[in-house]
Design an enzyme around this catalytic site. Structure first.
Site, PDB file in Angstrom:
ATOM      1  N   ASP A  95      68.413  40.787  39.574  1.00  0.00           N
ATOM      2  CA  ASP A  95      68.172  39.729  40.567  1.00  0.00           C
ATOM      3  C   ASP A  95      66.756  39.150  40.501  1.00  0.00           C
ATOM      4  O   ASP A  95      66.401  38.297  41.304  1.00  0.00           O
ATOM      5  CB  ASP A  95      68.425  40.267  41.985  1.00  0.00           C
ATOM      6  CG  ASP A  95      69.905  40.260  42.343  1.00  0.00           C
ATOM      7  OD1 ASP A  95      70.633  39.395  41.824  1.00  0.00           O
ATOM      8  OD2 ASP A  95      70.333  41.129  43.139  1.00  0.00           O
ATOM      9  N   GLU A  98      66.531  35.381  39.143  1.00  0.00           N
ATOM     10  CA  GLU A  98      67.180  34.520  40.116  1.00  0.00           C
ATOM     11  C   GLU A  98      66.302  34.296  41.349  1.00  0.00           C
ATOM     12  O   GLU A  98      66.117  33.178  41.788  1.00  0.00           O
ATOM     13  CB  GLU A  98      68.521  35.168  40.522  1.00  0.00           C
ATOM     14  CG  GLU A  98      69.227  34.535  41.688  1.00  0.00           C
ATOM     15  CD  GLU A  98      69.694  33.124  41.396  1.00  0.00           C
ATOM     16  OE1 GLU A  98      69.742  32.757  40.217  1.00  0.00           O
ATOM     17  OE2 GLU A  98      69.979  32.407  42.367  1.00  0.00           O
ATOM     18  N   ASP A  99      65.773  35.369  41.888  1.00  0.00           N
ATOM     19  CA  ASP A  99      65.139  35.283  43.209  1.00  0.00           C
ATOM     20  C   ASP A  99      63.613  35.218  43.204  1.00  0.00           C
ATOM     21  O   ASP A  99      63.010  35.019  44.236  1.00  0.00           O
ATOM     22  CB  ASP A  99      65.556  36.502  44.060  1.00  0.00           C
ATOM     23  CG  ASP A  99      67.057  36.534  44.305  1.00  0.00           C
ATOM     24  OD1 ASP A  99      67.673  35.462  44.231  1.00  0.00           O
ATOM     25  OD2 ASP A  99      67.592  37.621  44.564  1.00  0.00           O
ATOM     26  N   ASP A 160      77.246  45.377  40.505  1.00  0.00           N
ATOM     27  CA  ASP A 160      76.572  44.576  41.524  1.00  0.00           C
ATOM     28  C   ASP A 160      77.558  44.268  42.661  1.00  0.00           C
ATOM     29  O   ASP A 160      77.275  44.450  43.842  1.00  0.00           O
ATOM     30  CB  ASP A 160      76.086  43.280  40.850  1.00  0.00           C
ATOM     31  CG  ASP A 160      75.291  42.394  41.784  1.00  0.00           C
ATOM     32  OD1 ASP A 160      74.700  42.918  42.748  1.00  0.00           O
ATOM     33  OD2 ASP A 160      75.262  41.171  41.533  1.00  0.00           O
TER      34      ASP A 160
END
Ligand code: MN
Length: 743
Positions: A95, A98-99, A160
């Site tokens: 992640d 993405e974040d 996930d």
């Protein structure tokens, strides 16, 4: 509903949090220990620190630090899927790109191109899944594209998803429904297809917990209550087999395993039986430690010992030793008559087979190492790649097609020469023809199954031998689309139909050209589009085709306005008026609008109740924005719910009921009981006398001492319905009372 689900509220101070994170991280390293090579530990440490830094300011919905999520996902990858060091690093980083500010280039510099590619794949998935404006089917297609690049992407994605499902309690109801339905619709079948049975089962159970909480709790409770009896029964069943296996010097393990709540629920629904009537609440599993060369022989020997003790049902023998499933599953299943005349399923497999059944793909690789055996997944991936390459990118049927073609259980059938072909269950003779060759499919006029002539749409069964009969004069027809389930057959038929349509449309082109010449404008694309839109057609090809077959005669063209080379359709509000009257027609009663509230605000919107599930106030429902028919209200356990929620999650609107005693809803109740004198009287007295509920229709059928009554009643809401059901159940001689959806 949310309040009844167990959500641990997160309360820790910074110091405790840090300790917790480190504790989880060390546990991860311990689990990985046997796979660590020199230098690995350092690399994992770098990834961990990178993730900690990247997520340091973020928390999950539950309030816990975000970093606990990637650690948990990595743990699932290692512990439950059996992945190794590189996947652990990817899971920790999944992640971050993405974040946070970390880029793929940074990952590449630090860990090399292989890991960067996987993290990139995972990031793309996150991207498309979060864009709630685009269709989920489209997103899923992208997942598949990355999946076929490197299967580890999808394995980590499943880990996930599993962790997100395990922690779904802290999300709002709307999100829960969307994620849960997507999970049961796409991810669980995908896990199944990857051979991850344990994960598939957990995903299904967790989805059910959110989508049908009442049924879930009901079955969980029943399982708990009957546990002691079941354990005793299993022990009685196992004892003699254990003795026999020991006498024959097998190295083995034997135990009883409860079936999942979701699969029990499915059985109850499918067969229309009660919990008590589901006979296979558990299965007996025998796991053998056999050397590779003796695996098959040993399994059959054990089968023979088991069936010496208990009589088998011959039609329920499943031999996946000789013909493993395409997801790699191997085992021998049989159902035998146990003590007290109960049917019991027995699964026989070796340790290696068991690993593959539980850890799927990853275990498969482990055992494949050093052998030259062709990877059956390679085959599957190749088929998916072919399908993605040939598919219309805007096909809305994509997800459905994919599910049927690639995620369904499969059957094995044979060509006249004895070659095996694998097809999804539900495939027809015509599917088989296309599987042999496109030309064979297109020219197919019939088939012989096991030497008997059958129609094209004949559904095949495992073991069938099929001979296809062709004719040079044959060509694909649009009805064929209803006879096939495989994507290959569908795509080929559509292609061929399109070609034919194009040829016919040529004539329409000439007609339209003449008309437009008359108006003094050209056949420009924008003019074609304008006309097509006016006639509510999807494309200019449809327009030209409809003109050619005289479905439209272009009379209305006279009313079009001409401005230079451009024509424009007359602006009639006709369409608007039509739609409006349509909606109000279906909303029989204007007061309906006051029954439901959408979203957080108290906006009141026009809606209709879905015909497929007939919701009544008090049911767990969601609103769905349809095309052209306004808002429709469905029950969350509607047979269409999973498909709607997972394909069009962005069109789902949160809804809640508002009490209104002025309007009643028609719903059906099925009553089964002993055929007794005066039973009808008792029922009608209770309904219309005591409870003052209006009866719309009542039919009673008596057979062999039992009666089945169908009553249609008007109720105000679910509470009233439940009270009615309860009261009916309390009447003497009544067996069961159930709600059903009226037609
Ligand atoms: Mn994640």
């Amino acid at each position: 509903m949310e309040t009844t689900l167990d959500i641990p509220k997160y309360k820790m101070n910074d110091e405790e949090e840090k300790k917790e994170i480190l504790r989880k991280y060390r546990a991860l390293l311990r689990t990985l220990k046997s796979k660590l090579k020199p230098g690995d530990k350092e690399n994992i440490r770098v990834a961990f620190e990178m993730a900690v830094e990247a997520h340091k300011n973020t928390r999950r919905k539950s309030g816990e630090p975000y970093i606990l999520h990637p650690i948990a996902v990595a743990m699932i990858c290692v512990e439950e899927i059996g992945l190794g060091v590189r996947s652990t690093i990817c899971a920790l980083l999944h992640d971050t790109v993405e974040d946070t500010d970390i880029t793929i280039d940074v990952v590449k510099r630090e860990f090399g191109p292989e890991i960067a590619r996987i993290v990139d794949g995972l990031t793309k998935i996150a991207n498309v899944l979060d864009a709630n404006t685009s269709q989920q089917a489209e997103n899923f297609k992208k997942i598949l594209l990355t999946l076929t690049d490197d299967p580890r992407v999808i394995l980590i994605k499943l880990a996930d998803r599993l962790h997100n499902m395990r922690t779904l309690g802290s999300m709002n109801r709307e999100k829960q429904l969307k994620i849960a339905s997507e999970t049961v619709y796409v991810y669980a079948p995908l896990a199944h297809r990857m051979g991850l049975y344990t994960i598939k089962t957990e995903l299904e159970d967790l989805s059910m917990k959110y989508m049908e909480p009442d049924s879930y709790r009901y079955i969980a409770l029943k399982l708990e209550k009957t546990k002691r009896d079941r354990t005793r029964y299993i022990n009685d069943f196992i004892r003699p087999i254990k003795e026999k296996l020991s006498q024959s010097n097998f190295d083995f393990e034997i135990y009883g395993r409860p079936k999942s709540i979701h699969s029990i629920w499915n059985k109850m629904k499918k067969k229309g039986v009660s919990f008590e009537e589901v006979y296979d609440l558990f299965a007996i599993r025998i796991i053998l430690n056999s050397p590779t060369e003796r695996e098959k022989e040993d399994c059959w020997k054990v089968y023979s010992l088991v069936t010496d003790e208990y009589i088998p049902a011959p039609e329920r023998l499943r031999d996946w030793l000789s013909n493993p499933k395409s997801n790699g599953y191997e085992a021998l299943h049989t159902t035998v008559m146990g003590p007290q005349g109960k049917w019991v399923e027995v699964q026989i497999r070796t340790r290696r087979m068991n690993d593959i059944a539980e850890k799927g793909l990853a275990a498969h690789w482990k055992y494949k190492e050093g052998t030259t055996e062709e990877n059956r997944f390679d085959n599957w991936f190749q088929q998916i790649r072919d399908m993605l390459a040939s598919q219309d990118t805007n096909s809305i049927d994509f997800l459905q097609d994919f599910k049927v073609s690639f995620l369904a259980e499969e059957i094995y059938v044979y060509t006249p020469k004895g070659d095996v072909k694998m097809l999804p269950s539900g495939a027809s003779a015509l599917d088989f023809a296309f599987a042999v060759h496109t030309m064979v499919g297109e020219k197919c006029i019939g088939a012989k199954v096991n030497h008997k002539l059958v129609p094209l749409g004949h559904i095949l069964r495992s073991g069938d031998q099929i001979e296809i009969i062709t004719s040079t004069k044959q060509k694909p027809k649009s009805e064929w689309l209803k006879l096939v389930v495989t994507t290959k057959a569908k795509t080929k038929i559509k292609d061929s139909l399109k070609e034919e349509k194009r040829a016919i449309a040529e004539e329409g082109k000439i007609i339209l050209h003449r008309k437009l010449d008359h108006l003094g404008v050209s056949m420009s694309q924008s003019n074609l589009d304008e006309i097509a839109t006016y006639y509510k057609l999807n494309s200019s090809l449809d327009l030209l085709y409809d003109i050619a077959v005289r479905k439209i005669d272009l009379k209305e063209l006279k009313e079009f306005q001409v401005l230079g080379d451009k024509i424009s359709a007359p602006k009639i509000i006709k369409t608007l008026v039509e739609e409006k009257s349509d909606v109000s027609h279906k909303n029989q009663n204007k007061k309906d609008t006051e029954l439901i509230i959408f979203g957080e605000s108290s906006d009141k919107i026009m809606y209709t109740l879905a015909n497929c599930c007939k919701p009544i106030p008090g049911d767990d429902v969601f609103g769905f924005i349809t095309q052209g028919e306004g808002l429709k209200i469905h029950r969350t356990n509607c047979p269409n719910a999973a498909r709607l929620l997972s394909n069009y999650g962005h069109r789902v609107v949160k809804t809640k009921w508002v009490k209104n005693k002025e309007i009643s809803f028609l719903t059906g109740i099925k009553i089964i009981g002993l055929d007794d004198v005066g039973v009808i009287n008792k029922i009608t007295n209770l309904i219309s006398g005591t409870l003052k509920i209006n009866i719309n229709a009542l039919t009673i059928e008596a057979k062999e001492g039992l009666f089945e009554g169908n009553v249609k009643v008007y109720v105000h809401d679910k509470d009233e319905l439940e009270e009615l059901v309860k009261n009916l159940q309390d009447l003497p001689g009544i067996e069961s009372v159930e709600r059903y959806d009226t037609e």
